[in-house]
Scaffold this motif. Structure first.
Motif, PDB file in Angstrom:
ATOM      1  N   ASP A  19      -7.700  32.771   4.657  1.00  0.00           N
ATOM      2  CA  ASP A  19      -6.749  31.708   4.348  1.00  0.00           C
ATOM      3  C   ASP A  19      -7.306  30.841   3.227  1.00  0.00           C
ATOM      4  O   ASP A  19      -8.508  30.803   2.976  1.00  0.00           O
ATOM      5  CB  ASP A  19      -6.393  30.872   5.586  1.00  0.00           C
ATOM      6  N   TYR A  20      -6.392  30.193   2.566  1.00  0.00           N
ATOM      7  CA  TYR A  20      -6.736  29.299   1.460  1.00  0.00           C
ATOM      8  C   TYR A  20      -5.849  28.074   1.569  1.00  0.00           C
ATOM      9  O   TYR A  20      -4.636  28.186   1.781  1.00  0.00           O
ATOM     10  CB  TYR A  20      -6.500  29.983   0.113  1.00  0.00           C
ATOM     11  N   HIS A  21      -6.451  26.898   1.481  1.00  0.00           N
ATOM     12  CA  HIS A  21      -5.623  25.701   1.485  1.00  0.00           C
ATOM     13  C   HIS A  21      -6.189  24.644   0.541  1.00  0.00           C
ATOM     14  O   HIS A  21      -7.386  24.642   0.216  1.00  0.00           O
ATOM     15  CB  HIS A  21      -5.440  25.143   2.908  1.00  0.00           C
ATOM     16  N   ARG A  22      -5.293  23.782   0.126  1.00  0.00           N
ATOM     17  CA  ARG A  22      -5.643  22.685  -0.782  1.00  0.00           C
ATOM     18  C   ARG A  22      -5.179  21.376  -0.164  1.00  0.00           C
ATOM     19  O   ARG A  22      -4.020  21.239   0.239  1.00  0.00           O
ATOM     20  CB  ARG A  22      -4.983  22.885  -2.146  1.00  0.00           C
ATOM     21  N   ARG A  35       0.850  -1.205   0.000  1.00  0.00           N
ATOM     22  CA  ARG A  35       0.000   0.000   0.000  1.00  0.00           C
ATOM     23  C   ARG A  35       0.877   1.244   0.000  1.00  0.00           C
ATOM     24  O   ARG A  35       1.871   1.316   0.727  1.00  0.00           O
ATOM     25  CB  ARG A  35      -0.930   0.014   1.215  1.00  0.00           C
ATOM     26  N   HIS A  36       0.500   2.195  -0.828  1.00  0.00           N
ATOM     27  CA  HIS A  36       1.232   3.452  -0.947  1.00  0.00           C
ATOM     28  C   HIS A  36       0.213   4.583  -0.898  1.00  0.00           C
ATOM     29  O   HIS A  36      -0.694   4.651  -1.725  1.00  0.00           O
ATOM     30  CB  HIS A  36       2.011   3.485  -2.271  1.00  0.00           C
ATOM     31  N   SER A  37       0.375   5.484   0.085  1.00  0.00           N
ATOM     32  CA  SER A  37      -0.597   6.558   0.267  1.00  0.00           C
ATOM     33  C   SER A  37       0.133   7.871   0.524  1.00  0.00           C
ATOM     34  O   SER A  37       1.151   7.899   1.229  1.00  0.00           O
ATOM     35  CB  SER A  37      -1.529   6.257   1.449  1.00  0.00           C
ATOM     36  N   VAL A  38      -0.402   8.946  -0.039  1.00  0.00           N
ATOM     37  CA  VAL A  38       0.186  10.278   0.124  1.00  0.00           C
ATOM     38  C   VAL A  38      -0.936  11.282   0.338  1.00  0.00           C
ATOM     39  O   VAL A  38      -1.963  11.242  -0.352  1.00  0.00           O
ATOM     40  CB  VAL A  38       1.010  10.702  -1.114  1.00  0.00           C
ATOM     41  N   SER A  39      -0.752  12.166   1.301  1.00  0.00           N
ATOM     42  CA  SER A  39      -1.644  13.312   1.438  1.00  0.00           C
ATOM     43  C   SER A  39      -0.800  14.571   1.549  1.00  0.00           C
ATOM     44  O   SER A  39       0.316  14.539   2.072  1.00  0.00           O
ATOM     45  CB  SER A  39      -2.549  13.172   2.671  1.00  0.00           C
ATOM     46  N   THR A  40      -1.318  15.672   1.037  1.00  0.00           N
ATOM     47  CA  THR A  40      -0.603  16.943   1.110  1.00  0.00           C
ATOM     48  C   THR A  40      -1.528  18.033   1.619  1.00  0.00           C
ATOM     49  O   THR A  40      -2.760  17.956   1.472  1.00  0.00           O
ATOM     50  CB  THR A  40      -0.039  17.373  -0.259  1.00  0.00           C
ATOM     51  N   PHE A  41      -0.916  19.049   2.201  1.00  0.00           N
ATOM     52  CA  PHE A  41      -1.649  20.236   2.645  1.00  0.00           C
ATOM     53  C   PHE A  41      -0.834  21.450   2.238  1.00  0.00           C
ATOM     54  O   PHE A  41       0.334  21.574   2.605  1.00  0.00           O
ATOM     55  CB  PHE A  41      -1.849  20.220   4.165  1.00  0.00           C
ATOM     56  N   THR A  42      -1.434  22.339   1.469  1.00  0.00           N
ATOM     57  CA  THR A  42      -0.782  23.571   1.047  1.00  0.00           C
ATOM     58  C   THR A  42      -1.685  24.739   1.407  1.00  0.00           C
ATOM     59  O   THR A  42      -2.865  24.748   1.011  1.00  0.00           O
ATOM     60  CB  THR A  42      -0.523  23.572  -0.469  1.00  0.00           C
ATOM     61  N   GLY A  43      -1.147  25.687   2.170  1.00  0.00           N
ATOM     62  CA  GLY A  43      -1.998  26.778   2.615  1.00  0.00           C
ATOM     63  C   GLY A  43      -1.270  28.105   2.728  1.00  0.00           C
ATOM     64  O   GLY A  43      -0.060  28.151   2.984  1.00  0.00           O
ATOM     65  N   VAL A  44      -2.006  29.174   2.519  1.00  0.00           N
ATOM     66  CA  VAL A  44      -1.515  30.534   2.759  1.00  0.00           C
ATOM     67  C   VAL A  44      -2.545  31.238   3.630  1.00  0.00           C
ATOM     68  O   VAL A  44      -3.749  30.939   3.560  1.00  0.00           O
ATOM     69  CB  VAL A  44      -1.298  31.311   1.446  1.00  0.00           C
ATOM     70  N   ASP A  45      -2.071  32.158   4.471  1.00  0.00           N
ATOM     71  CA  ASP A  45      -2.991  32.870   5.339  1.00  0.00           C
ATOM     72  C   ASP A  45      -2.479  34.278   5.607  1.00  0.00           C
ATOM     73  O   ASP A  45      -1.274  34.536   5.578  1.00  0.00           O
ATOM     74  CB  ASP A  45      -3.189  32.119   6.657  1.00  0.00           C
ATOM     75  N   LEU A  46      -3.395  35.184   5.860  1.00  0.00           N
ATOM     76  CA  LEU A  46      -3.076  36.570   6.179  1.00  0.00           C
ATOM     77  C   LEU A  46      -4.049  37.065   7.227  1.00  0.00           C
ATOM     78  O   LEU A  46      -5.268  36.871   7.089  1.00  0.00           O
ATOM     79  CB  LEU A  46      -3.171  37.443   4.922  1.00  0.00           C
ATOM     80  N   THR A  47      -3.508  37.703   8.250  1.00  0.00           N
ATOM     81  CA  THR A  47      -4.341  38.285   9.292  1.00  0.00           C
ATOM     82  C   THR A  47      -3.845  39.689   9.594  1.00  0.00           C
ATOM     83  O   THR A  47      -2.643  39.920   9.686  1.00  0.00           O
ATOM     84  CB  THR A  47      -4.297  37.454  10.577  1.00  0.00           C
ATOM     85  N   VAL A  48      -4.767  40.616   9.730  1.00  0.00           N
ATOM     86  CA  VAL A  48      -4.433  41.989  10.110  1.00  0.00           C
ATOM     87  C   VAL A  48      -5.310  42.383  11.290  1.00  0.00           C
ATOM     88  O   VAL A  48      -6.416  41.857  11.460  1.00  0.00           O
ATOM     89  CB  VAL A  48      -4.632  42.966   8.935  1.00  0.00           C
ATOM     90  N   SER A  49      -4.811  43.328  12.086  1.00  0.00           N
ATOM     91  CA  SER A  49      -5.564  43.731  13.267  1.00  0.00           C
ATOM     92  C   SER A  49      -5.176  45.142  13.692  1.00  0.00           C
ATOM     93  O   SER A  49      -4.085  45.632  13.385  1.00  0.00           O
ATOM     94  CB  SER A  49      -5.303  42.761  14.415  1.00  0.00           C
ATOM     95  N   ARG A  50      -6.083  45.754  14.422  1.00  0.00           N
ATOM     96  CA  ARG A  50      -5.804  47.088  14.940  1.00  0.00           C
ATOM     97  C   ARG A  50      -6.811  47.422  16.026  1.00  0.00           C
ATOM     98  O   ARG A  50      -7.845  46.765  16.183  1.00  0.00           O
ATOM     99  CB  ARG A  50      -5.885  48.133  13.831  1.00  0.00           C
ATOM    100  N   GLU A  51      -6.479  48.472  16.788  1.00  0.00           N
ATOM    101  CA  GLU A  51      -7.416  49.013  17.756  1.00  0.00           C
ATOM    102  C   GLU A  51      -8.400  49.918  17.028  1.00  0.00           C
ATOM    103  O   GLU A  51      -8.034  50.646  16.093  1.00  0.00           O
ATOM    104  CB  GLU A  51      -6.672  49.816  18.816  1.00  0.00           C
ATOM    105  N   LEU A  52      -9.668  49.870  17.463  1.00  0.00           N
ATOM    106  CA  LEU A  52     -10.697  50.719  16.849  1.00  0.00           C
ATOM    107  C   LEU A  52     -10.980  51.963  17.669  1.00  0.00           C
ATOM    108  O   LEU A  52     -10.917  53.080  17.178  1.00  0.00           O
ATOM    109  CB  LEU A  52     -11.980  49.914  16.641  1.00  0.00           C
ATOM    110  N   SER A  53     -11.315  51.741  18.919  1.00  0.00           N
ATOM    111  CA  SER A  53     -11.641  52.865  19.797  1.00  0.00           C
ATOM    112  C   SER A  53     -11.489  52.414  21.233  1.00  0.00           C
ATOM    113  O   SER A  53     -11.375  51.213  21.518  1.00  0.00           O
ATOM    114  CB  SER A  53     -13.069  53.361  19.533  1.00  0.00           C
ATOM    115  N   ASN A  54     -11.482  53.356  22.140  1.00  0.00           N
ATOM    116  CA  ASN A  54     -11.363  53.045  23.558  1.00  0.00           C
ATOM    117  C   ASN A  54     -12.735  52.958  24.200  1.00  0.00           C
ATOM    118  O   ASN A  54     -13.579  53.854  24.016  1.00  0.00           O
ATOM    119  CB  ASN A  54     -10.519  54.102  24.270  1.00  0.00           C
ATOM    120  N   LEU A  55     -12.946  51.884  24.938  1.00  0.00           N
ATOM    121  CA  LEU A  55     -14.155  51.710  25.727  1.00  0.00           C
ATOM    122  C   LEU A  55     -13.804  51.770  27.208  1.00  0.00           C
ATOM    123  O   LEU A  55     -12.628  51.914  27.576  1.00  0.00           O
ATOM    124  CB  LEU A  55     -14.818  50.370  25.387  1.00  0.00           C
ATOM    125  N   ALA A  56     -14.790  51.598  28.028  1.00  0.00           N
ATOM    126  CA  ALA A  56     -14.555  51.712  29.469  1.00  0.00           C
ATOM    127  C   ALA A  56     -13.576  50.667  29.972  1.00  0.00           C
ATOM    128  O   ALA A  56     -12.818  50.913  30.915  1.00  0.00           O
ATOM    129  CB  ALA A  56     -15.884  51.591  30.221  1.00  0.00           C
TER     130      ALA A  56
END
Length: 896
Positions: free
Chosen positions: A493-496, A461-482
């Motif tokens: 993100d995108y993966h195959r 038996r011969h088996s192969v699996s692959t995972f290929t992915g790219v991701d991007l995350t951005v963040s920031r403060e919006l406003s001040n609360l109490a």
């Protein structure tokens, strides 16, 4: 004195979402840092987490004397993982008992390529233990950040951020009782560069581990005739079947006989069975624990360009060999032809070969069911190689923090016939032409013939699996609360995923292997967008909202939200909770894997064919009676043909869940937490457990596929969309550090899980069946034929002490008892006892550059509990308890 937390250190976002809990600073003052918590993309204090997370450091793994990640997975109270088996899939984790396909495993917050055959879970054995800084378990399911398929929870293995210097360590585990199961582990790590001063760091580590096979005969005291008889499973109850010397039938007499029955059969290969037959002696061949070897490599390079820009590249390669064992090769029919011994053979009873004569024989051909003892165990070598490269670029542009990542994973799994396999057709030819003796060990001509028809070493038996992915995350403060700044995180993100699985043509030749040639290839693309909003309404109340939109190339869109809160009215009291929905598509193997028209394997347990061996108690093997003209040993109390494989009609399953808990600090240095959790699934993807077919054969008659003559072709046991599942419980944690004393520092910690519900629904609108503390209707799916074990209560309790260079820890792993299967007879109704293991370790760091750890595993030499569940060949709970017994554990580390 605590340092002030700046706004910059208070907020950093990553789709990697690595959870880094509070680090202990070894300076005069303790530094508290804002960190990313598993399950969220927003940094906050570890004590501010609104989601329940369990953390175990790499140092803790060493202190507890663990040699593999399987040790950790088996000990976790929130895990219903089974001990690794001969199946070859390695170590996997099953959070909440919902199935390994529903637990998401991450390395530094990103996925690996899954185990190559099932492609639904990661093999933890390929992760290098020497590189681990900590393991974090998100006990809340269906993460909007990592993936909505994490229904049971998330396990995040986090490697060391940097390492400087050189270190080598060696570890030895030696059982007190002779036999196998000894372990050796060695690792070496080297690193250069100081990230803060030089702006870069590189380190690499190699980790190798080996464990020898433990034969069932090495622990014969766990499966004595007295024990098996006391639970209604006396070995002598079996009859006929494959053995050495062979049993035989004739065209006119279907009652199996054996020419050596009167003389006691032939030890150690067989023992006397019922009705004048010999049966295989399982104790002589079985494996209580498989043998395996692991070699892992991990390297990481980190470059800090400036305060706002860091690049990290890491590479992992894990390789594992698992030696699986089966009973010796048998004279299984090849191409529809059975094993026939003619009267011209010198091995015919009463002939010149010395086989005892059998009254009533008149020279008619014999159909023999033979187990070829000369070949020894049939052993397969399962090779897995899992590689992953990940690139992570993080920084800050204007007011936005960002993380950009790429990951590629490649998982290879190959299975070889290692020893004891031959051509089935040639084996039958050797019987019919008189070369082979089915009633005893072979002469020189027979041994030479067996060698000539061997297929050992062939790839099946011969088996192969692959995972290929790219991701991007951005963040920031919006406003001040109490309560502080409101924060926004946006990610995509995108993966195959791809899989390829081939059973080679050799499987048609080695008929005993019970497989057929097949080929399947498939792929899937998944694109996702997600958002998270942190809303600190007041200093006491914090809300978090997240949502994930996934698009599957084969199932379309699904949107899954998640919300959580944290409310802390006083310093000593905090409430937390969350709610989520989940979505899990069928794995590529389950939906697009191989499909064969006939049987692909055998049942794990022995059963009576309900049509050809009727009249018995449903589900109780050996109580029926074969129809006239049929051989009882082929239709009664026997493993039956079963069809597994993919199912093109599968649809995704969905879930919803919630948690609610509190954390209390009633006393100084005492922390107590309790979290209630509840998960519901619909359209559950699973295989029907075997006992379901046989306890109600009329209901599932359409899944018994029969040939034209009425014989059983196979039981259809492919993955199906079943009904629903409901699981809930309470996670409890307690940690207390006693006031310092002149004799040292003492700590106690308890982590436990109490199940309040674990119900399965086999079909939509059918009643739910409880599985708590009993063998119910839950199935482990494709990873194991063993039933899910759902203990009512399971905990880890530890007592720790340290003073100067000395430290010691006593740990108890405990689970409550279990209601046994009890499919034997009323007089054998019983319960499985509770199971408690104590492990003790002592650590010393008084030598220059050296650390020594010594301990005793299973200090009280606890025996695994006895069970009469027919999936457990040796009569003890092997999937949830260790047969090794007391063992010495020694570890030495040296820093250069």
């Amino acid at each position: 004195m605590k340092k002030k937390i700046t706004s910059r250190s208070a907020f950093m976002l990553s789709s990697v979402s690595i959870a880094v809990l509070t680090l202990v600073n070894q300076v005069q003052a303790e530094e508290i840092q804002k960190v990313e918590v598993t399950g969220s993309s927003i940094r906050r204090l570890a004590t501010e987490a609104s989601l329940p997370v369990t953390m175990v450091t790499g140092e803790e793994l060493e202190k507890r004397g663990m040699t593999t990640l399987a040790d950790l997975m088996m000990a976790l109270p929130e895990s219903a993982s089974l001990a690794p088996s001969n199946a070859g899939s390695g170590t996997n984790i099953n959070l909440r008992g919902l199935g390994v396909n529903r637990t998401l495993v991450l390395l530094n917050g990103r996925r690996l390529a899954n185990e190559a055959i099932a492609d639904g879970y990661a093999n933890l054995d390929v992760i290098p233990m020497s590189a681990i800084a900590r393991v974090e378990i998100l006990r809340d399911g269906a993460s909007s950040i990592y993936g909505s398929d994490a229904i049971g929870g998330v396990v995040n293995f986090i490697t060391k951020r940097t390492f400087e210097g050189k270190t080598i360590s060696a570890q030895l585990v030696q059982p007190q009782k002779n036999g196998g199961a000894d372990e050796q582990r060695i690792s070496g790590t080297v690193g250069f560069g100081n990230l803060a001063q030089d702006g870069w760091n590189w380190y690499a580590t190699v980790d190798a581990h080996r464990r020898s096979r433990l034969a069932a005969s090495d622990r014969a005291e766990l499966s004595t005739n007295d024990i098996l008889t006391s639970i209604g499973r006396a070995p002598a109850l079996g009859s006929g079947g494959y053995s050495m010397p062979a049993n035989f039938t004739t065209a006119t007499n279907k009652n199996a006989q054996n020419p050596y029955y009167a003389s006691g059969c032939q030890s150690p290969y067989s023992i006397q069975g019922a009705k004048n037959t010999c049966i295989l002696n399982d104790a002589a061949y079985g494996s209580a624990l498989y043998g395996n070897e692991q070699v892992t490599f991990y390297t990481k390079f980190t470059k800090r360009f400036n305060e706002d820009h860091t690049l990290t590249v890491d590479y992992m390669r894990g390789q594992e060999y698992i030696l699986g064992t089966k009973n010796p090769t048998t004279s299984l029919a090849a191409n529809g032809v059975t094993a026939q011994l003619p009267s011209t053979s010198k091995w015919y009873p009463g002939g010149s070969g010395g086989v005892p004569a059998v009254a009533g024989l008149k020279g008619e051909p014999l159909t023999v069911t033979w187990s070829v003892a000369d070949l020894g165990l049939a052993t397969t070598k399962d090779k897995q190689v899992n590689q992953r490269i990940a690139v992570n670029d993080e920084g800050r542009i204007a007011s936005w923090d960002y993380k950009l990542g790429f990951v590629y994973g490649h998982s290879l799994r190959e299975n070889y016939y290692d020893s004891g396999y031959v051509s089935g057709a040639d084996l039958l030819k050797g019987i019919s032409n008189g070369t082979l003796n089915p009633f005893g060990l072979q002469d020189s001509a027979g041994l030479a013939y067996l060698k000539s028809i061997s297929v050992d070493g062939a790839l099946n038996r011969h088996s192969v699996s692959t995972f290929t992915g790219v991701d991007l995350t951005v963040s920031r403060e919006l406003s001040n609360l109490a309560g502080g700044p409101m924060m926004l995180a946006l990610g995509t993100d995108y993966h195959r995923d791809t899989t390829e699985d081939q059973k080679t043509d050799i499987t048609n030749i080695a008929t005993y292997a019970g497989a057929s040639p097949s080929f399947a290839k498939s792929s899937r693309n998944v694109a996702a967008a997600y958002a998270e909003l942190e809303v600190p309404l007041t200093k006491e109340l914090n809300l978090n909202f997240a949502v994930r939109d996934d698009h599957f190339s084969d199932f379309g869109n699904t949107i899954n939200p998640k919300a959580s809160f944290r409310y802390q009215p006083t310093k000593e009291l905090m409430f937390r909770g969350s709610a989520n929905t989940g979505f899990r598509a069928p794995t590529l193997f389950d939906r697009y894997g191989y499909r064969l028209p006939g049987a692909t394997t055998k049942t794990a347990a022995k059963w009576d064919d309900p049509v050809q061996c009727p009249g018995g108690t449903p589900g109780v093997a050996g109580t029926g009676k074969a129809l006239p003209g049929l051989v009882a040993s082929t239709v009664c109390n026997v493993t039956l043909p079963k069809q597994t494989g993919s199912n093109a009609d599968l649809q995704p399953e969905k879930s919803k869940g919630y948690t609610f808990g509190l954390v209390v600090e009633p006393l100084k240095n005492l922390t107590v937490s309790a979290d209630y959790w509840h998960i519901e699934m619909t359209d559950m993807l699973a295989n029907l457990p075997e006992q379901v077919y046989f306890t109600n054969p009329q209901k599932y008659a359409d899944l018994f596929v029969r040939n034209a003559d009425g014989s059983l072709a196979f039981i259809k046991n492919v993955t199906m969309n079943l009904g629903g599942q409901k699981a809930s419980g309470i996670d409890v944690s307690l940690a207390y550090a006693f006031p310092k004393t002149s004799v040292g520092n003492f700590k106690v910690k308890l982590d436990g899980t109490y199940l309040t519900q674990f119900d399965n629904q086999l079909e939509k609108d059918s009643p739910y069946i409880s599985n708590i503390g009993r063998f119910g209707a839950a199935s482990n799916g494709t990873t194991s034929s063993m039933p899910i074990i759902t203990f009512r209560w399971k905990h880890t309790l530890s007592f720790a002490w340290d003073r100067g260079d000395w430290a010691s820890q006593l740990t108890q792993n405990f689970n409550t008892g279990y209601h046994d299967q009890n499919l034997v007879a009323p007089e054998y109704f019983r319960d499985i006892e509770s199971y408690s293991i104590w492990n003790w370790t002592v650590n010393y760091r008084g030598f220059k550059n050296m650390a020594i750890s010594a301990g005793i595993s299973n200090l009280l030499n606890a025996r695994p509990p006895v069970t009469n569940h027919n999936a457990y060949t040796y009569g003890y709970l092997s999937s949830a308890a260790s047969p090794v017994g007391r063992a010495l554990n020694v570890r030495v580390s040296y820093d250069f």
